[in-house]
Design a protein around this motif. Sequence first.
Motif, PDB file in Angstrom:
ATOM      1  N   THR A   1     -23.671  27.152  13.253  1.00 23.08           N
ATOM      2  CA  THR A   1     -22.460  26.987  14.052  1.00 23.08           C
ATOM      3  C   THR A   1     -22.796  27.126  15.534  1.00 23.08           C
ATOM      4  O   THR A   1     -23.430  28.099  15.923  1.00 23.08           O
ATOM      5  N   PRO A   2     -22.400  26.176  16.333  1.00 28.06           N
ATOM      6  CA  PRO A   2     -22.638  26.322  17.766  1.00 28.06           C
ATOM      7  C   PRO A   2     -21.966  27.590  18.293  1.00 28.06           C
ATOM      8  O   PRO A   2     -20.869  27.937  17.852  1.00 28.06           O
TER       9      PRO A   2
ATOM     10  N   VAL B   1     -20.481  28.233  20.944  1.00 29.26           N
ATOM     11  CA  VAL B   1     -19.182  28.095  21.600  1.00 29.26           C
ATOM     12  C   VAL B   1     -18.058  28.128  20.564  1.00 29.26           C
ATOM     13  O   VAL B   1     -16.973  28.656  20.825  1.00 29.26           O
ATOM     14  N   VAL B   2     -18.334  27.617  19.359  1.00 24.68           N
ATOM     15  CA  VAL B   2     -17.323  27.637  18.298  1.00 24.68           C
ATOM     16  C   VAL B   2     -17.096  29.066  17.823  1.00 24.68           C
ATOM     17  O   VAL B   2     -15.954  29.516  17.672  1.00 24.68           O
ATOM     18  N   MET B   3     -18.207  29.806  17.591  1.00 22.44           N
ATOM     19  CA  MET B   3     -18.048  31.193  17.157  1.00 22.44           C
ATOM     20  C   MET B   3     -17.342  32.014  18.231  1.00 22.44           C
ATOM     21  O   MET B   3     -16.468  32.827  17.936  1.00 22.44           O
TER      22      MET B   3
ATOM     23  N   ALA C   1     -15.309  30.979  20.704  1.00 25.72           N
ATOM     24  CA  ALA C   1     -13.901  30.610  20.864  1.00 25.72           C
ATOM     25  C   ALA C   1     -13.090  31.075  19.662  1.00 25.72           C
ATOM     26  O   ALA C   1     -11.965  31.559  19.809  1.00 25.72           O
ATOM     27  N   GLY C   2     -13.667  30.953  18.461  1.00 31.55           N
ATOM     28  CA  GLY C   2     -12.954  31.361  17.255  1.00 31.55           C
ATOM     29  C   GLY C   2     -12.619  32.836  17.281  1.00 31.55           C
ATOM     30  O   GLY C   2     -11.478  33.247  17.043  1.00 31.55           O
TER      31      GLY C   2
ATOM     32  N   ILE D   1     -23.037  32.900  25.713  1.00 28.80           N
ATOM     33  CA  ILE D   1     -21.828  32.128  25.412  1.00 28.80           C
ATOM     34  C   ILE D   1     -20.805  32.946  24.622  1.00 28.80           C
ATOM     35  O   ILE D   1     -19.639  33.077  25.021  1.00 28.80           O
TER      36      ILE D   1
ATOM     37  N   GLN E   1     -19.337  35.651  26.727  1.00 30.08           N
ATOM     38  CA  GLN E   1     -18.375  35.267  27.750  1.00 30.08           C
ATOM     39  C   GLN E   1     -16.970  35.128  27.175  1.00 30.08           C
ATOM     40  O   GLN E   1     -15.991  35.484  27.823  1.00 30.08           O
ATOM     41  N   PHE E   2     -16.899  34.640  25.928  1.00 30.84           N
ATOM     42  CA  PHE E   2     -15.584  34.444  25.324  1.00 30.84           C
ATOM     43  C   PHE E   2     -14.924  35.750  24.898  1.00 30.84           C
ATOM     44  O   PHE E   2     -13.729  35.798  24.719  1.00 30.84           O
TER      45      PHE E   2
END
Lengths: 266, 304, 375
Positions: A111-112, A114-116, A118-119, A206, A209-210
């Motif tokens: 899983t990229p 950014v997906v983890m 953001a999720g 990444i 940051q989220f």
Amino acid sequence: MTRFSLGKYLLPTYVFLTFLFLMIPIGYTFVFSFNDSIKSNIIWRGFTIDNWLNVCDQADVCSAFGNSIVVAVSATLVSTVLGTMIAIALVRYRFKFRSATNLLLFLPLATPEVVMGAGLAAQFLDFGWQKGLTTVIIAHVMFTLSFVVVTVKARVATLDPALEEAGRDLYASPMVVFWKVTFPLLLPGILSAAMLAFALSFDDFIITQFNSGAVDTFPKFVYTAAARGIPPEANVVGSAVFLIAMTIVIAVQVRASIKRKKMLTR
Amino acid sequence: MAFVAFGSQAPAQEQKPTKTGRVALILLLPGLFYLALFFITPLISLIITSLKQASASGVIGRYDYGFELGNYAYAVSQYAPQIFRSFSFALLATIIALAISYPIAYFIGVKARDKPLLQGILLTLVVAPFFISFLLRTFAWKQIFSNDSFIVNLLKNIGVFGADSYIIGTNFAVVFGLVYNFIPFMTLPIYANLDRLDIRLLEAGSDLYASPAKTFQKVTLPLSLPGVISGTLLTFIPISGDYVVASRDFLGGPDTAMIGNVVEANFLRIQDYPTASALSVMLMATIVLLVSAYVKRSGTEDLL
Amino acid sequence: MAIDFVARGQDLELKGIRKEFPGFVAVDNLDLHIPAGEFFALLGPSGCGKTTTLRMIAGLESPTAGKILLGGKDVTDMKPHERPVNTVFQNYALFPHMSVLENVAFGIRRRKLDEPLTKAQQALAMVELEHLAQRKPQQLSGGQQQRVALARALVNRPSLLLLDEPLGALDLKLRRQMQIELKAIQMEVGLTFLHVTHDQEEAMDMADTVAVMNQGHIEQMGAPEALYDRPKTAFVAKFLGQSNIFIGKVTESNAETTSIDFNGKKITGLTKRSEKTSGKIAIGVRPEKTHFHETEPKADPALNILGPGEITDIRFTGVSNQYQIDIPGVGEITVFAQNVGRSPVVELGAKVFVSWKVEHSFGLADLPNGAEETD
């Protein structure tokens, strides 16, 4: 061996040049940690070791670094324990839903970030959780766990089950067998898994940051600072971490090669 | 390193799991429960968020539960170039990284095998970049290629570049940075695989009248395929979601944004959670489809 | 821990032991009694269930049905670490992270007995390895590792010592030497030894009693000499040494002898050495009990005579020659002749007759595999 006439000089030269290329930014970062810069660390203004001596003059760099250490240590501890348990179960036990388990462990690797990131952020938003150090640690345990499982699993797979049986045969209860036989033999694998988890967590940007809210980690500090120029103190921290890590890696290798020699001259 | 383990999925001796019982559950449940709670549920949260609609209250950053498929249509129509760019960059960078890394992996794994010291040094050098923040390394490239840098001036002086040419902010710079960052991720799994390649197979190849090039093509390459697969996955997937390299503060420019940049901007800056989530869901779905098709075609289903 | 140590061998009894694995039955209704102090060998090909049996006795597997009694006490449900039983594992399973001495002291420490290191040192002295006590197992040779494994098990003075193909990993010469040492140690310590092996020579050489196991059950059990002299099943006849086996219908059976018709030739054995005396039976003879003659021997009721046949193969094995003789219309016979200068010197292709004494025949209880289908 194949006597590839080209390979004799061409391949080594190519490898040498590629490694040189790989090292360029590392060297650059290291050199510019000694730059006597005033505001931005772009143009070389002369050599100084002040940046190294007074890293914490840039308080943000230091606190971000401290946060990174706290996060990496906590995440490493949790994910190493959980991952080792899973790795042992995967190699040694028969259970239902094995393929579902394997899929669940493989997915985070595929899983990229950014997906983890953001999720998880969307979930914290839904739950109304305040983002901070805790949420960063939660996120880091999540994405390092599968790496730990993969690393430890490889070690468990080379462990002869007869050794544990010998322990049981020699009057050791299951708990004692684990601590006296299984654990010491898995330790090298567990340690390298822990080192990997630490490195991944420490360097992560990444996902962090989220999920960090107002908390800065070292990579996040660098990202934010990039807009206005990264201070040389950040280069100091990066270079210092690099030197420490390389020292550890080299020490491990030297130890391994001494061991190898010892085994050969028995 | 796990990347090495990732490339060497088949342990030397395959054990059959023998034990059964509750202990397995005790060992598995905490970790799996953790992943369910902080990996699977977030993916569901992402889907739910991607379907939310603007809040009736009109407050920025607040959304109500809904089933707004329009978010996806909006995301695609608005960000089609970034989506396309992400996958093109990822594909291009993966291919270049493979071309650069394979010879290195071959050299360390096969040629340097009987020199443990050299092999150790080279391996350490491959992983060395991991030990310094990739943001710092990427930023270093930005400085090295900046508009008044030595390299750009040199290119201008020898006439390759015009007076107003530049590197930073171009597609080239972004792909360059991506390739640089992911060379180790590509090299390690291929190395791990080639390191276990039985030299005698190569000798058998040449014994059976195959030229070195033919031996490589017919023996070495097919056998190293699992390593190549791991390497390409470990490269392609992270690149497709990366937004640091393509960021304007690093190697990117106004026209280099990838999906990651858009997700970051929508989620963390303008708080358009539904659009960011819709993009993430699409990215994830594409990756899952690509990976499962790729893995199935290559015949290595047991990746863990 | 309430382990009942008596510091001497105890007898082992298996009652109706059955072990099922998903898809197959590894051990089927096994009954076995091993008297205290005996050296007992469980002999069989790989996959016959012998290792599973051993693992059940050690407690590493639990039987699907049946009971295991040690010194009359039911240990079926005891955990491996609660049983006064120790094992010498197939590949020794020495702990690689501990010194040789710590390996040997492991069991003593777990039982919290006094002076674990002294006892371990003594056990190492018994196998003549006290000078290697501080080494790591990987630094020892195969034979030395084997002895450490033995010391590690024996130091606990178990009631029963299990040996799982302990010599399998050694080369031939070392194996023979270890056989002698192992036997000497067993006599010295007087423990009950249960030795699992697929090497028939090893089993016959060392054991007081040998049980031949096949497909989850015991085919035959007895002293090595008896087993070799009078195998009762085709499997034992073939697994333990070599045999010539002749199948035919019984033509005549009285109190003294039983004869069959084998492709037109009469082959006779003693009735008391026959498991079956009616219908289609198999009669066998060991190749070393057969002789060949260049001229036809005189007919004699005490002799079975076959021939003439042609020598199709001669294999020189040192102490003896193995001859393969093809008798037209009858079949192939193997003859061993010792190279003591007494047998006639014959060449490939020579025409010879084969004979053996009636009393050397043995009548089997079953027919060799596949014999039922033919004819």
